[in-house]
Write a protein that holds these residues in place. Structure first.
Motif, PDB file in Angstrom:
ATOM      1  N   TYR A 136      -1.517  -4.001  -2.127  1.00 12.69           N
ATOM      2  CA  TYR A 136      -1.660  -3.526  -0.799  1.00 12.69           C
ATOM      3  C   TYR A 136      -1.552  -4.119   0.276  1.00 12.69           C
ATOM      4  N   GLY A 137      -0.978  -3.821   1.258  1.00 11.35           N
ATOM      5  CA  GLY A 137      -0.838  -4.766   2.366  1.00 11.35           C
ATOM      6  C   GLY A 137      -1.524  -4.132   3.492  1.00 11.35           C
ATOM      7  N   TYR A 138      -1.935  -2.972   3.394  1.00 13.76           N
ATOM      8  CA  TYR A 138      -2.609  -2.328   4.778  1.00 13.76           C
ATOM      9  C   TYR A 138      -3.970  -1.686   4.209  1.00 13.76           C
ATOM     10  N   TRP A 139      -4.916  -1.786   5.014  1.00 12.51           N
ATOM     11  CA  TRP A 139      -6.167  -1.220   4.587  1.00 12.51           C
ATOM     12  C   TRP A 139      -7.006  -0.602   5.620  1.00 12.51           C
ATOM     13  N   GLY A 140      -7.528   0.456   5.436  1.00 13.51           N
ATOM     14  CA  GLY A 140      -8.556   1.283   6.382  1.00 13.51           C
ATOM     15  C   GLY A 140      -9.694   0.167   6.363  1.00 13.51           C
ATOM     16  N   GLN A 184       2.497  -0.229  14.754  1.00 12.01           N
ATOM     17  CA  GLN A 184       1.456  -0.992  14.120  1.00 12.01           C
ATOM     18  C   GLN A 184       0.726   0.278  12.983  1.00 12.01           C
ATOM     19  N   VAL A 185       0.558  -0.335  11.845  1.00  8.00           N
ATOM     20  CA  VAL A 185      -0.108   0.518  10.731  1.00  8.00           C
ATOM     21  C   VAL A 185      -1.320   0.768  11.081  1.00  8.00           C
ATOM     22  N   GLN A 186      -1.935   1.932  10.826  1.00 14.54           N
ATOM     23  CA  GLN A 186      -3.375   2.248  11.050  1.00 14.54           C
ATOM     24  C   GLN A 186      -3.626   3.253   9.697  1.00 14.54           C
ATOM     25  N   LEU A 187      -4.653   2.905   9.221  1.00 19.00           N
ATOM     26  CA  LEU A 187      -5.383   3.819   8.022  1.00 19.00           C
ATOM     27  C   LEU A 187      -6.545   4.054   8.617  1.00 19.00           C
ATOM     28  N   VAL A 188      -7.110   5.424   8.601  1.00 20.09           N
ATOM     29  CA  VAL A 188      -8.480   5.959   9.259  1.00 20.09           C
ATOM     30  C   VAL A 188      -8.898   6.707   8.167  1.00 20.09           C
ATOM     31  N   GLU A 189     -10.172   6.218   7.581  1.00 23.94           N
ATOM     32  CA  GLU A 189     -10.593   7.123   6.353  1.00 23.94           C
ATOM     33  C   GLU A 189     -11.724   7.991   7.358  1.00 23.94           C
ATOM     34  N   GLY A 230       4.898   3.435  10.791  1.00 28.89           N
ATOM     35  CA  GLY A 230       5.671   3.288   9.588  1.00 28.89           C
ATOM     36  C   GLY A 230       6.034   4.837   9.061  1.00 28.89           C
ATOM     37  N   THR A 231       6.786   4.792   7.891  1.00 35.07           N
ATOM     38  CA  THR A 231       7.284   6.271   7.461  1.00 35.07           C
ATOM     39  C   THR A 231       6.301   6.415   6.417  1.00 35.07           C
ATOM     40  N   PHE A 232       5.103   7.510   6.661  1.00 32.74           N
ATOM     41  CA  PHE A 232       4.287   7.609   5.442  1.00 32.74           C
ATOM     42  C   PHE A 232       4.950   7.855   4.280  1.00 32.74           C
ATOM     43  N   ARG A 233       6.189   8.589   4.075  1.00 31.47           N
ATOM     44  CA  ARG A 233       6.266   9.143   2.699  1.00 31.47           C
ATOM     45  C   ARG A 233       7.265   8.016   2.098  1.00 31.47           C
ATOM     46  N   ASN A 234       7.260   6.962   2.595  1.00 35.39           N
ATOM     47  CA  ASN A 234       8.131   5.847   1.750  1.00 35.39           C
ATOM     48  C   ASN A 234       6.818   4.958   1.162  1.00 35.39           C
ATOM     49  N   ALA A 242      -5.588   2.412   1.253  1.00 36.63           N
ATOM     50  CA  ALA A 242      -4.942   1.316   1.258  1.00 36.63           C
ATOM     51  C   ALA A 242      -3.320   1.591   1.143  1.00 36.63           C
ATOM     52  N   ARG A 243      -2.328   1.095   1.729  1.00 30.57           N
ATOM     53  CA  ARG A 243      -0.852   1.639   1.417  1.00 30.57           C
ATOM     54  C   ARG A 243      -0.004   0.343   0.900  1.00 30.57           C
ATOM     55  N   LYS A 244       0.865   0.563   0.094  1.00 34.44           N
ATOM     56  CA  LYS A 244       1.877  -0.584  -0.498  1.00 34.44           C
ATOM     57  C   LYS A 244       3.190   0.062  -0.523  1.00 34.44           C
ATOM     58  N   SER A 245       4.083  -0.788  -0.873  1.00 35.06           N
ATOM     59  CA  SER A 245       5.620  -0.356  -1.031  1.00 35.06           C
ATOM     60  C   SER A 245       5.459  -0.019  -2.596  1.00 35.06           C
ATOM     61  N   GLY A 246       6.769   0.578  -2.978  1.00 33.43           N
ATOM     62  CA  GLY A 246       6.851   0.666  -4.490  1.00 33.43           C
ATOM     63  C   GLY A 246       5.941   1.667  -5.044  1.00 33.43           C
ATOM     64  N   ALA A 247       5.894   1.537  -6.386  1.00 36.35           N
ATOM     65  CA  ALA A 247       5.044   2.509  -7.160  1.00 36.35           C
ATOM     66  C   ALA A 247       3.498   2.316  -6.852  1.00 36.35           C
ATOM     67  N   ALA A 248       2.794   3.396  -7.308  1.00 39.46           N
ATOM     68  CA  ALA A 248       1.288   3.415  -7.286  1.00 39.46           C
ATOM     69  C   ALA A 248       0.926   2.385  -8.241  1.00 39.46           C
TER      70      ALA A 248
END
Length: 123
Positions: A110-114, A1-6, A27-31, A97-103
């Motif tokens: 962005y698929g996941y949000w804090g 489960q992906v979690q983002l905590v600001e 997930g793998t953060f660096r990806n 937020a997190r996304k696949s691919g380029a910035a």
């Protein structure tokens, strides 16, 4: 489960600085590319900054260029937003937020949000 905590938000006077952090798990953060967005009361969510997986590419909104710096630590699974020369118009809830691919500046990518952290800049 992906979690983002600001964290790191707060009240600061105009001209001051804050550093926001966003700790990720799952997930793998660096990806993934990471982005910061903000939303002020009564306004739409707007892009602030984004960084690619390696940190080698960054993108900024014109309104924060030269004042904000995004960075990431792929060992600590954390992305940062250093905010300097803060202005009252920077007052908002800040989200990472997190996304696949380029910035990217496009929030729909962005698929996941804090949950967000409040930044209030007083005059």
């Amino acid at each position: 489960q992906v979690q983002l905590v600001e964290s790191g938000g707060g009240l600061v006077q105009a001209g001051g600085s804050l550093r926001l952090s966003c700790a990720a798990s799952g997930g793998t953060f660096r990806n993934y590319a990471l982005g910061w967005f903000r939303q002020a009361p009564g306004k739409e969510r707007e892009f602030v900054a984004a960084i690619n997986w390696s940190g080698g590419t960054t993108v900024y909104a014109d309104s924060v260029k030269g004042r904000f710096t995004i960075s990431r630590d792929n060992v600590k699974n954390t992305v940062y937003l250093q905010m300097n020369s803060l202005m009252t118009e920077d007052t908002a809830v800040y989200y990472c937020a997190r996304k696949s691919g380029a910035a990217s500046s496009r929030f729909r990518e962005y698929g996941y949000w804090g949950q967000g952290t409040q930044v209030t800049v007083s005059s």
